[in-house]
Motif scaffolding. Structure first.
Motif, short mmCIF file in Angstrom:
data_model
loop_
_atom_site.label_atom_id
_atom_site.label_comp_id
_atom_site.label_asym_id
_atom_site.label_seq_id
_atom_site.Cartn_x
_atom_site.Cartn_y
_atom_site.Cartn_z
N ILE A 85 0.85 -1.19 0.00
CA ILE A 85 0.00 0.00 0.00
C ILE A 85 0.88 1.24 0.00
CG2 ILE A 85 -1.91 -1.13 1.19
CD1 ILE A 85 -1.04 0.35 3.74
N GLU A 86 0.27 2.37 -0.33
CA GLU A 86 0.99 3.62 -0.32
C GLU A 86 0.12 4.74 0.23
OE1 GLU A 86 -1.13 2.55 -3.70
OE2 GLU A 86 0.97 1.94 -3.62
N CYS A 87 0.79 5.79 0.67
CA CYS A 87 0.10 6.99 1.13
C CYS A 87 0.93 8.18 0.70
CB CYS A 87 -0.08 6.98 2.65
SG CYS A 87 -0.94 8.43 3.30
N SER A 88 0.30 9.13 0.05
CA SER A 88 1.01 10.27 -0.52
C SER A 88 1.39 11.28 0.57
CB SER A 88 0.12 10.93 -1.58
OG SER A 88 0.86 11.91 -2.28
N ALA A 93 8.05 18.26 17.56
CA ALA A 93 7.08 17.97 18.62
C ALA A 93 6.01 16.97 18.21
CB ALA A 93 6.42 19.27 19.10
N LEU A 94 5.75 16.85 16.91
CA LEU A 94 4.69 15.95 16.45
C LEU A 94 5.27 14.88 15.53
CD1 LEU A 94 1.81 18.46 15.59
CD2 LEU A 94 1.79 16.75 17.41
N PRO A 95 4.94 13.62 15.80
CA PRO A 95 5.38 12.56 14.89
C PRO A 95 4.57 12.58 13.60
CG PRO A 95 3.98 11.65 16.60
CD PRO A 95 4.18 13.11 16.94
N SER A 96 5.05 11.91 12.60
CA SER A 96 4.35 11.83 11.34
C SER A 96 3.10 10.97 11.47
CB SER A 96 5.26 11.24 10.26
OG SER A 96 4.53 10.94 9.09
N GLN A 97 2.09 11.31 10.70
CA GLN A 97 0.86 10.51 10.70
C GLN A 97 1.15 9.06 10.30
OE1 GLN A 97 -1.04 9.17 7.99
NE2 GLN A 97 0.42 9.74 6.39
N ALA A 98 2.18 8.85 9.48
CA ALA A 98 2.52 7.50 9.04
C ALA A 98 2.84 6.60 10.22
CB ALA A 98 3.71 7.54 8.07
N PHE A 99 3.49 7.16 11.25
CA PHE A 99 3.84 6.39 12.43
C PHE A 99 2.71 6.32 13.44
CE2 PHE A 99 8.16 7.94 11.13
CZ PHE A 99 8.59 6.71 10.66
N ILE A 100 1.99 7.42 13.58
CA ILE A 100 0.92 7.46 14.58
C ILE A 100 -0.13 6.39 14.29
CG2 ILE A 100 -1.01 8.84 15.45
CD1 ILE A 100 0.75 11.31 15.17
N TYR A 101 -0.50 6.25 13.02
CA TYR A 101 -1.57 5.30 12.67
C TYR A 101 -1.04 3.93 12.26
CZ TYR A 101 -4.38 9.54 12.74
OH TYR A 101 -5.01 10.70 13.14
N ARG A 102 0.26 3.75 12.30
CA ARG A 102 0.81 2.46 11.88
C ARG A 102 0.31 1.30 12.74
NH1 ARG A 102 7.03 2.01 10.52
NH2 ARG A 102 6.28 2.60 8.44
N PRO A 103 0.23 1.41 14.08
CA PRO A 103 -0.30 0.28 14.87
C PRO A 103 -1.70 -0.13 14.45
CG PRO A 103 0.79 1.86 16.31
CD PRO A 103 0.71 2.50 14.95
N VAL A 104 -2.52 0.84 14.05
CA VAL A 104 -3.88 0.51 13.59
C VAL A 104 -3.79 -0.32 12.31
CG1 VAL A 104 -6.11 1.42 12.88
CG2 VAL A 104 -4.78 2.63 14.61
N ARG A 105 -2.94 0.14 11.39
CA ARG A 105 -2.78 -0.59 10.13
C ARG A 105 -2.25 -2.00 10.40
NH1 ARG A 105 -0.27 4.27 8.82
NH2 ARG A 105 1.77 3.29 8.58
N GLN A 106 -1.34 -2.11 11.35
CA GLN A 106 -0.77 -3.43 11.65
C GLN A 106 -1.84 -4.41 12.14
OE1 GLN A 106 2.58 -1.48 14.02
NE2 GLN A 106 3.57 -3.37 13.35
N ARG A 107 -2.77 -3.90 12.92
CA ARG A 107 -3.85 -4.77 13.40
C ARG A 107 -4.80 -5.14 12.25
NH1 ARG A 107 -3.72 -0.66 17.67
NH2 ARG A 107 -2.44 -1.48 19.36
N VAL A 108 -4.98 -4.20 11.32
CA VAL A 108 -5.78 -4.51 10.14
C VAL A 108 -5.09 -5.59 9.30
CG1 VAL A 108 -6.65 -3.59 7.95
CG2 VAL A 108 -6.91 -2.25 10.04
#
Length: 763
Positions: free
Chosen positions: A454-457, A467-482
């Motif tokens: 998969i990809e995300c632009s 101060a803020l991590p990238s959205q790619a990392f923040i939501y990665r655990p959710v994707r991993q469970r999917v």
């Protein structure tokens, strides 16, 4: 996108191929010519996003209610003229075009850096010349169009091929887009979206026949020209020396054409006077300097051949043809045959391709990987002529290609036990995933199941903000469970699952190769349900299982009752906020107030009211937070569709729960310390809901030992890391991690391969 330099050449040197047309008049002529048929325009939606996004504000995360209103007006204009629209979106990036995709993403990164530099120095939105489409625009446009009653398709390959094929097969009035490839395909007329006047429905039609007259070519020569000039399949540098030789010997140079224009004229002249002279006597590879790029060149030429079409330049069987697009099953309605190459020895038409392992040609009716006959790669079927479940030609598995082996040099920093994902083999489940993908009902589910890639632009993220991590990392655990849900139990009950290739854009990622991400096991109340239960079961209890699974993907099972008590459409937003605030410790109480206040105030505002909102200034952190929330909404689309749709999709469409400019206003007010009643515009009913929603989020976070506090309470030693001081949040096994030295997520290079744990969860 399209053929290098052709757009500029048409505008400067061959303007006569551009004709102003009135679409209602063309539609009337079409109805007269074909009584009983509805004039139809097939729309390349990806080309139209910039045209459709008319709201003045784009920097804050998207003006979604305004955007939805603009789409409604667009559809209404064509409907009133009696023209039917069919929309196509890119469903995946083809492997051969990955390099081009990466090049564009890296270019976008440089543009985003300039945008944030402007915001910090000027504190306002950059001009339209720096316009960057809001995150998730393509995804949510699909659902917006479906909500407006439009037929919307998601491609199984590059959308331009499916658009051109649909236009040809269904005798469409034309194609609406902005891609010079539509001048190359031999299909219906090509209309420019960039020149469309919505009030009059007038636009520019670009005529491929007139282009051929100007170049001295036939329509069948255009695919050859496109590949020699360079396109998304054949890199521009591949024939650079050849083009130079053509230009050097070209005697009819035009002063007003420029170097690029004269190159196009010179190459066309060579095709018409030299190549065509020897056509039939010699193979194309004897006349062109193909060298080691022979297979890529032939793939480029054949990529323009629509179902039933042949190329005069492929009379003899080319060596190394990879024509997975062109070999199609017989369409029972159109009666069009598969395009073939003619075997010069047997004189029989036999589709051929190159076996990548044996390096020898095999008939295309044989799967070169499996060596078994009868595995034909099929083009996507469309809603108008979808075969029945029992149709023997509709074999979902025929579309599946085994995932390529990971090369040794591409697996650096990868632990030895990691395994590449295998595709899902259950034909019934895969068929459901495929159909939902084609009809734009799901997001990424079929890609994960079929190719484990998969990809995300790009996202508006400031690479200098630590101060803020990238959205790619923040939501990665959710994707991993999917991944764990979709890819099922891995072999022998191994604790380490198969890897999924993620091409996600984030600061510091060179995109030289994908991140290989493992599934993450999760606990679902009552046990992990099968996809058959989640997707196919009609039992009353199945809906509860779907919701349990969705909450487990966000690790929010313990907050089920509280979330169920929240009314729609705020329930999904509440779920997302809990997840975000548990994951990221640098989110404060002021941020929570802004998110909730904007969602509540949005319920009472029209598109025109939102358009007239004025902001005191633009804050770079608020820009990132807006994009972060929208990426969370796209993640909800993925999870909801993977879990069998426990929630209706409309619940988390941004035009119901998020407006970028409104959020920015609330953020600035909250940062100043404005009280809740000010944030809620003195609306007592909203104020009550505000406190209720805040209580739900804070209670759920407390269960995870996450206490949301005001920024004024942060101590001077606060590091701004994802995990709080003293927490054990960390990134396991990364060669780039800098423990105790700031923000490890900012240093995750592409060689990073550690994802067996849930590194962005606080333990």
């Amino acid at each position: 996108m399209g053929v290098r330099g052709l757009q500029g050449f048409v505008g400067s040197t061959c303007p006569h191929i551009c004709t102003v047309v009135n679409i209602p008049k063309l539609a009337e002529q079409h109805r007269s010519r074909y009584p009983g048929s509805t004039p139809t325009i097939v729309v390349d939606a990806m080309c139209c996003l910039r045209y459709w996004y008319t709201p003045e504000s784009w920097i804050c995360g998207g003006q979604w209610r305004e955007y939805f209103s603009a789409l409604r007006e667009f559809v209404a204009a064509f409907t009133s003229a009696g023209v039917k629209l069919i929309f196509f979106f890119d469903g995946m990036v083809e492997p051969g075009k990955r390099d081009e995709w990466v090049k564009r993403r890296l270019k976008n990164n440089r543009e985003i850096s300039k945008i944030f530099h402007h915001i910090k120095s000027k504190r306002d939105q950059p001009g339209r010349n720096m316009f960057f489409i809001p995150s998730g625009l393509a995804i949510f446009t699909r659902f917006a169009l479906k909500a407006l009653g439009q037929e919307t398709f998601c491609s199984l390959q590059e959308a331009d091929y499916e658009v051109a094929a649909y236009g040809l097969q269904h005798n469409c009035l034309g194609i609406l887009g902005e891609d010079t490839d539509y001048l190359i395909y031999d299909t219906c007329p090509y209309f420019s979206i960039g020149d469309l006047c919505l009030e009059s429905l007038e636009t520019i039609m670009l005529c491929r026949e007139k282009l051929c007259e100007s170049l001295g070519l036939r329509v069948a020569d255009l695919p050859l020209l496109a590949c020699l000039l360079g396109n998304d399949t054949t890199p521009e540098g591949m024939f650079e020396s050849f083009r130079y030789r053509c230009l050097s010997s070209y005697t009819a140079v035009k002063e007003n054409a420029g170097k690029r224009g004269n190159t196009i004229l010179a190459v066309s002249d060579y095709i018409s006077k030299v190549l065509r002279l020897h056509q039939g006597e010699k193979r194309v590879e004897e006349l062109l300097p193909l060298g080691p790029n022979k297979a890529l060149f032939y793939k480029g030429v054949t990529s323009y051949l629509l179902p039933g079409q042949k190329s005069p330049w492929l009379i003899q069987t080319p060596k190394g043809v990879i024509a997975d697009k062109q070999v199609v099953s017989l369409n029972p309605e159109s009666k069009q045959e598969v395009p073939m190459c003619i075997d010069s020895d047997s004189k029989q038409e036999v589709p051929m391709c190159m076996d990548p392992e044996s390096n020898q040609e095999v008939p295309m009716c044989t799967d070169p990987e499996s060596k078994q006959e009868g595995s034909v790669y099929t083009c996507p079927e469309f809603k108008q002529n979808l075969p029945s479940e029992t149709d023997s030609e509709f074999n979902v598995e025929t579309r599946m290609r085994p995932h390529p082996e990971i090369k040794q040099e591409d697996a650096m920093d990868m632990e030895p036990e990691i395994k590449q994902a295998t595709t899902v083999s259950d034909s019934e489940i895969l068929k459901v995933a495929r159909m939902q993908h084609i009809h734009s009902e799901s997001y990424l589910v079929y890609n994960i199941m079929s190719s484990a890639e998969i990809e995300c632009s790009n996202t508006l993220e400031d690479e200098l903000d630590q101060a803020l991590p990238s959205q790619a990392f923040i939501y990665r655990p959710v994707r991993q469970r999917v991944y764990a849900l979709l890819l099922g139990d891995w072999e022998d009950g191994a604790s380490i699952g198969p890897a999924v290739k993620e091409w996600f854009v984030y600061p510091g990622n060179s995109l030289k190769h994908p991140d290989l991400v493992r599934p993450l096991q999760m606990t679902v109340h009552g046990g992990m349900p099968s996809l058959e239960v989640l997707w196919l079961s009609q039992e009353p209890a199945a809906q509860a299982r779907r919701l349990d699974t969705l909450l487990a993907c966000f690790n929010l099972s313990s907050s089920r009752e509280e979330l169920q008590a929240v009314e729609s459409p705020l329930r999904a937003l509440c779920c997302l906020l809990i997840y975000l605030f548990v994951q990221v410790d640098t989110l404060s109480l002021e941020d929570l107030h802004a998110f909730i206040a904007q969602a509540l105030c949005l319920q009472g505002k029209s598109a025109s009211q939102l358009m007239n909102l004025q902001l005191d200034y633009i804050n770079s952190r608020a820009v990132q937070l807006g994009s972060l929330l929208v990426r969370g909404l796209t993640t909800l689309v993925l999870v909801n569709s993977a879990c069998g749709f426990p929630w209706t999709t409309s619940e988390f469409m941004p035009w119901h729960v998020f407006d970028g400019k409104l959020f920015h206003q609330k953020y600035l007010q909250s940062e100043k310390g404005c009280a809740a009643d000010v944030l809620l515009e003195q609306n007592r009913s909203w104020l009550t809901k505000f406190h209720n929603l805040k209580a739900v989020v804070c209670k759920a976070c407390s269960k995870e030992n996450r206490h949301i506090v005001s920024r004024t309470h942060w101590n001077s030693h606060y590091t701004g890391r994802l995990g709080r001081q003293g927490s054990s949040s960390h990134r396991t096994g990364s060669p780039h991690g800098h423990s105790g030295q700031g923000q490890p997520w900012r240093h995750q290079g592409p060689g990073s391969r550690q994802h067996e744990h849930d590194p962005w969860r606080r333990y």
